[in-house]
Scaffold this motif. Sequence first.
Motif, short mmCIF file in Angstrom:
data_model
loop_
_atom_site.label_atom_id
_atom_site.label_comp_id
_atom_site.label_asym_id
_atom_site.label_seq_id
_atom_site.Cartn_x
_atom_site.Cartn_y
_atom_site.Cartn_z
N UNK A 50 0.80 -1.23 0.00
CA UNK A 50 0.00 0.00 0.00
C UNK A 50 0.82 1.27 0.00
N UNK A 51 1.86 1.30 0.82
CA UNK A 51 2.56 2.58 0.94
C UNK A 51 3.40 2.87 -0.31
N UNK A 52 3.53 1.89 -1.18
CA UNK A 52 4.32 2.11 -2.39
C UNK A 52 3.43 2.23 -3.62
N UNK A 53 2.13 2.35 -3.38
CA UNK A 53 1.22 2.29 -4.51
C UNK A 53 1.10 3.65 -5.17
N UNK A 54 1.39 3.74 -6.47
CA UNK A 54 1.20 5.03 -7.14
C UNK A 54 -0.28 5.41 -7.13
N UNK A 55 -0.51 6.70 -7.17
CA UNK A 55 -1.90 7.15 -7.08
C UNK A 55 -2.71 6.65 -8.27
N UNK A 56 -3.89 6.20 -7.96
CA UNK A 56 -4.78 5.82 -9.05
C UNK A 56 -4.46 4.48 -9.69
N UNK A 57 -3.50 3.77 -9.19
CA UNK A 57 -3.22 2.47 -9.81
C UNK A 57 -3.84 1.38 -8.97
N UNK A 58 -4.19 0.31 -9.60
CA UNK A 58 -4.81 -0.80 -8.89
C UNK A 58 -3.96 -2.03 -9.01
N UNK A 59 -4.60 -3.19 -8.93
CA UNK A 59 -3.83 -4.42 -9.10
C UNK A 59 -3.26 -4.47 -10.52
N UNK A 60 -2.10 -5.03 -10.66
CA UNK A 60 -1.48 -5.07 -11.98
C UNK A 60 -2.24 -6.03 -12.87
N UNK A 61 -2.50 -5.64 -14.10
CA UNK A 61 -3.32 -6.49 -14.97
C UNK A 61 -2.57 -7.66 -15.54
N UNK A 62 -1.72 -8.23 -14.71
CA UNK A 62 -0.90 -9.33 -15.18
C UNK A 62 -1.74 -10.61 -15.24
N UNK A 63 -2.76 -10.67 -14.40
CA UNK A 63 -3.70 -11.79 -14.43
C UNK A 63 -5.07 -11.16 -14.48
N UNK A 64 -5.89 -11.57 -15.42
CA UNK A 64 -7.17 -10.91 -15.60
C UNK A 64 -8.29 -11.89 -15.35
N UNK A 65 -9.29 -11.41 -14.67
CA UNK A 65 -10.41 -12.29 -14.34
C UNK A 65 -11.71 -11.52 -14.41
N UNK A 66 -12.78 -12.28 -14.42
CA UNK A 66 -14.10 -11.66 -14.47
C UNK A 66 -15.09 -12.61 -13.81
N UNK A 67 -16.35 -12.20 -13.78
CA UNK A 67 -17.36 -13.08 -13.22
C UNK A 67 -18.25 -13.58 -14.34
N UNK A 68 -19.00 -14.62 -14.04
CA UNK A 68 -19.85 -15.21 -15.06
C UNK A 68 -20.92 -14.23 -15.51
N UNK A 69 -21.47 -13.51 -14.55
CA UNK A 69 -22.51 -12.55 -14.90
C UNK A 69 -21.97 -11.52 -15.88
N UNK A 70 -20.79 -11.00 -15.58
CA UNK A 70 -20.20 -10.00 -16.48
C UNK A 70 -19.85 -10.62 -17.82
N UNK A 71 -19.38 -11.86 -17.78
CA UNK A 71 -18.99 -12.51 -19.03
C UNK A 71 -20.19 -12.73 -19.95
N UNK A 72 -21.31 -13.13 -19.32
CA UNK A 72 -22.48 -13.40 -20.17
C UNK A 72 -22.97 -12.12 -20.84
N UNK A 73 -22.78 -11.03 -20.13
CA UNK A 73 -23.18 -9.76 -20.75
C UNK A 73 -22.22 -9.38 -21.86
#
Lengths: 458, 1015
Positions: free
Chosen positions: B724-747
């Motif tokens: 946390x203390x090293x996290x640049x502003x506005x950045x989230x988890x690195x998109x090195x692994x991408x995932x989604x949910x079934x509900x979102x996928x079906x849409x």
Amino acid sequence: MAEAVVALRPPLIEGNKSIAQVTHDVCAPMEARPTPLWWAALLASFSLLVLGAAAIGYQITVGVGTWGLNRTVGWAFDITNFVFWIGIGHAGTLISAILFLFRQRWRTSVNRAAEAMTIFAVMCAGIFPVIHTGRPWFAYWMFPYPNTRGSLWVNFRSPLVWDFFAISTYLTVSAMFWFIGLLPDLATIRDRATARWRRKLAGFLSLGWNGSYRAWQRYEVVYLMLAGLGTPLVISVHTIVSWDFATAVLPGWHATIFPPYFVAGAIFSGMAMVLTLMIIARKLMRLEEYITLRHIDRMCKLVIATSGIVGLAYGTEFFTALYSGSSYEQFVFLNRALGPLFWGYWTMVGCNVFVPQLLWFRRVRAYIPAVFVMCLLVNVGMWFERFIIIVTSLSRDFIPANWFHYAPTRIEVATLMGTFGLFFTLFLLFCRFVPVIAVAEVKGVLKYGKPRSEATHE
Amino acid sequence: MSKRKTKRHWKSLEERNANPDVLKVLGDEFPPGGPRQFRRRDFLKAAGFTMGVAVTTGCTRAPIQRAVPLLSQPEEIVPGRFLYYASTCGGCNAGCGVLAKVRDGRPIKLEGNPEHPISRGGLCATGQASILGLYDAERLQHPLKDGKSSTWADVDREITADLETIRAERGAVRFLSGTINSPTTLAGIQEFLKGFQNSRHVVYDALSNSALLDAHEKTHGVRALPRFHFDKAEVIVSFDADFLGTWISPVEYTADYRAARNLETKHVSYHVQFEPRLSVTGSKADQRFAVASGELGLLLSHLAERVAHKEDSPFASSQMDAAPVKEAFLDELAERLRQARGRSLVVCGVNDVRQQILCNYINHLLGNYGTTLVLEKPSLQSQGSDRELETLLDELRKGEIKALFVYGVNPSFELPGGESLERDLQKVPLLVSFAQRLDETASLARYVLPEPHYLESWSDHESISGVASISQPLLHRLGETRSVAETISAWRGSPKPGYELIRETWRNNLFTRQKKERDFETFWERTLHDGFAEIETDAIGGKPFSIQSVQPIWRAERPEANSFSLVLYPKVGMLDGRNAYNPWLHELPDPITKVTWDNYVSIAPKAAARFGISDGDVVRVDTNAGVAVELPAYIQPGQHEQTLAIALGYGSKLSARFAKVGPQWIDALVSVGDKGVVGVNAVLLLRFGNGILEYTTTNVKLTRTDKQRELACTQTHNTLSVPKKLQPKGSGPRPVLQETTLAAYLKDPHSGVEDHEEKEDLWPTDHPYRGPRWGMIIDQNACTGCSSCVIACQVENNIPVVGRDEIRRNREMHWLRIDRYYSETDSGQIEVAYEPLMCQQCENAPCETVCPVLATVHSEDGLNQQVYNRCIGTRYCANNCPYKARRFNWFNYAHDDQLQNLVLNPDVAVRSRGVMEKCTFCVQRIQEAKIEAKRRGEKVSDAAVQTACQQSCPSQAIYFGDLNDPQSQVSKMMANPRRYRVLGELNVRPAVGYLTVVRNRPEEATKGSKEEHHG
């Protein structure tokens, strides 16, 4: 007749020395017995050298695994030491070549020792590209030698190949420059020598220098040309070394500011090392009148100038990451300042940016012990700069699962100590056997600052 | 001398009449315009050079002493080409069919048999690694008597004499074994024991499913293990059953589970897991809840109550404690189960009869018996009875047993008897062990009659009812071992080789139960070819479900404050300790923790914080019974807060050989612990009570000691987010692994994908790829992290074992690694995702540009090639690799064990120190396919090449093939909307694509917003 010593400018060499005095002051210590202090220093540095050689021998025999490197951090002490030593060498070439072209006559007191320092530093540096490889007995494959394997070439796109050419050119030109510059002084030694071996050796090495007009004229021309060759090397060699990092894709390495940043840093650390050595040498060899406070003052000004450039480069790197929008880049800088190696980062910034600011003050520049300590800290800081750049960028790069720390092993520390041992051994031997000051050139600036009308005193 | 003019001769009129100049030229034997002037110097140069060449080429490294060619070429054997033989894996009791790749007369790789109904082409890590057991110098070569080598003749004579005496005295004879599903061996044992009045065959499994079997006895009247069909289940609820990891038949279950999660057909099952520790199965669950082991029974009751209510069935529940999970969730789950009636599956992995009965009840209410659970054709993969074992131990304690034969189990190591069990075993006058190595029990035995490895002997299996598999020997036995069936036949006076015994059983019992072939020999040949035969079995008779057996559990057994429940579990690979001899499995990073070469106590993060424990602190676990172990701690996210977990199977004396595995240099540490073995044996913490082996204990105490043991972990940072203390502003988890949910996928099938379009290149392409272009797709939704691909790659590519200290220094050599990331949902559930990473064979490879000696170059079919003999080891390529997929040989890894070297793949170089290596997309297999295609005059088809990892995956998560062929599977997968590239934005153009993880969740948020603080 009363002699009014009229000085238009403060003389470069103090003490109103005559030409014969210059020769005596520089050559007499060489011809006397070495002092116990010299022996003690030689013993200490030679022990370090032997320790380093043993460590390197063990590492080459058993494998690179005896270092603390791992699959994430593939370079640490090895390349840090390489860049550190090459950087140190740049000051000598700057003093020898660039300051010559800029007609800075004060360089004559320090250029011999500085150029020797360069050669020794490059020798120390040159160990690492060979031993850091996994199979050092094939290190010569980096050189495009003619072969019968379908003519197998090296990869000219690789910065390591450019390094090979840059370092070898640098070593060759520096050595040649230094040696050519030594010729009149070797002749002086030959002419003064009483011992037969010294006469024979100096005679051989001075290549038959006879001090004639023609010899001097050719000497000056060659010197100028070599200075011309050496000048671009100051910029190009460390630029090429910086490309080892700048051409990589790693955040924290992949920055266009690197060439000027590294060159400035090299001159910075080199100047600091020259100052360190000169401060010791002038005291122990009683050369305070040749390497005066004014020389130190000018070298300190170079130190603070390059410190400013280095500080600006730190800021540029940081700013580039900030506006780049790349969270990987931004993370690298936050990680450097606040992550596990924060102590190294702040050592680097403290020693390289904050400490040299004291040199703005003339009183500080004139206070030798302060300058000495500061120069040591600068070298520590510059070592840490390379270490931080290399290790933080490698240990925490794109994919978090790869993150891993680095810790040196005893073998690596011993190797680093060994290079210091090599450097100081060679330097001590240099002080013993070669004129520390460029006698011929100093004689040429004895009249500096004095009005033309004043006759020279023999 | 007078200057007499000599007679002039001429050869033609032209010459006679010719110009004097011409004559001059003719007279000159070597005219200047003609062939080059060959002077004496040149000749000597050439001669000298030729001589030099002749001498140097004549010098060979090793003088050839005897080279004797074969007089008659064996049929079908072409040196340098593989032959495949069908056999059955003996790594565990599941009985997966394998195809063994045999080269030059010995097997060097195992692959799942694609046609076998259990393995279906896949094979787990244990199975892949089991080939190393064949080439093990510590396997016993001769029978031992009192620890000294003996001969079969001698031991047979002595044992038969002793048995005669025992028979006459009507002494008790017991045959103690693990689950045996070999019809031949079973028949042999039965025949053998028939000869004694007081004899019994006691079967137990160190990883016991006795409660499950006992429960079915109570509910259905048959003590059988149903065959689970996860592919037919739309809703799967697991109560601490690690069916994708280590429970009963993980390869089979993984393949089925995968079939039920097919996003293309939108047929996606819903998986809920309740467990105290984070297991591989739990990591794949759509909803996972960490509950204490003592709460599982209560949870089962709650679920049973709801399902019973929906099915109008009685269930006494008035005094039940509150459920440890939200009531609303249980209601919803019960409703989903009801809607999927007959297409759901509830499994329970706890060795407790009441809980198993409840589980049976729920399945019965949901009508699952007959579809997802089949009892009529049961599984024979686990048949142990803890009750019978308890009786045996009792008899041992009383010294009643005169002869004990121990086969396939190691009771002194696997049972919590400690020294008293050792003493009891030593009371038996005739203690015979059939172990392959000198394990703990064999060390106590008077006679050790080593059985051969399954790859060098004949055997048969009926692991699932109706499928009889064959194990055939693939090379001549390496020692003088004898299978149990052969030994028994020898003792019964009619010694027969295994081949004949197997054929006899098959002819008499199995051939008769099939109708496909009329002739036995044809049947036999076909079986040997296929590896198995389908035979008819009678459905075992069962009674209707007995509701009276159902006993609700009203209370949870929670530990007191500041105490913990302890769970003992088997690790993937090591299982119950049978693989403690196998260095590959020791070095295999645990799928969840990524720790190697050790076991440890897993602690939940909050509990660790309370006790001030960090990773590597040695802690002491004390039970109420006064048993204690000391182990290093490991902080495990997702574990129930009051649960500790310790893996079984460690601390075996078979691992003492690994003290100096790995390179030896001045700062090297040993790979074993304080006691000289790898890990600590936690078996004393098992409890035996009321005829059941209990793997959980409540109210254990945890104390910190002052000691430290740094765990050799291959992954130290466990989330996609930076601290946390090293996290640049506005950045989230690195998109090195991408995932989604079934509900979102079906849409939107592209949901969750952050892929960057490949940029237009300014330069003409360096690589035209005129022929095939190899690419790979990894379906992260299918990947369970089981790590069989990692071992398969290790076997195929001669990857060395580096030892614990090197792993600790982050120098593992596995070319393929599986990164495991945790994330946290808004409701605090821990989710896990796996990312197998290997060299991405980038088109714009950053490694290729920086190698100074061109040791890494790009091939014309898309591979990034590593030329070992050119590499000088500057490691610039590894530094520049953004995936850190490259591996450096830091030392010369020892290959002194000549026997073990027989497992090396001759098609792959063994690298020396100082050389970089990495995944090559199994280039040796690609080359083999290309050569074969060229021989036939065809184009190489991508179906002909399977990389080792792809082939081994039980879940078929890896696709590999020709990207230039639009019809190939991998080309179609590349066009899949779920496809992204790891670090695609760097424009390195990797040839490996990944398919997003799709979790069967109703919400459309793709990632949790809270970050996990661990790591």
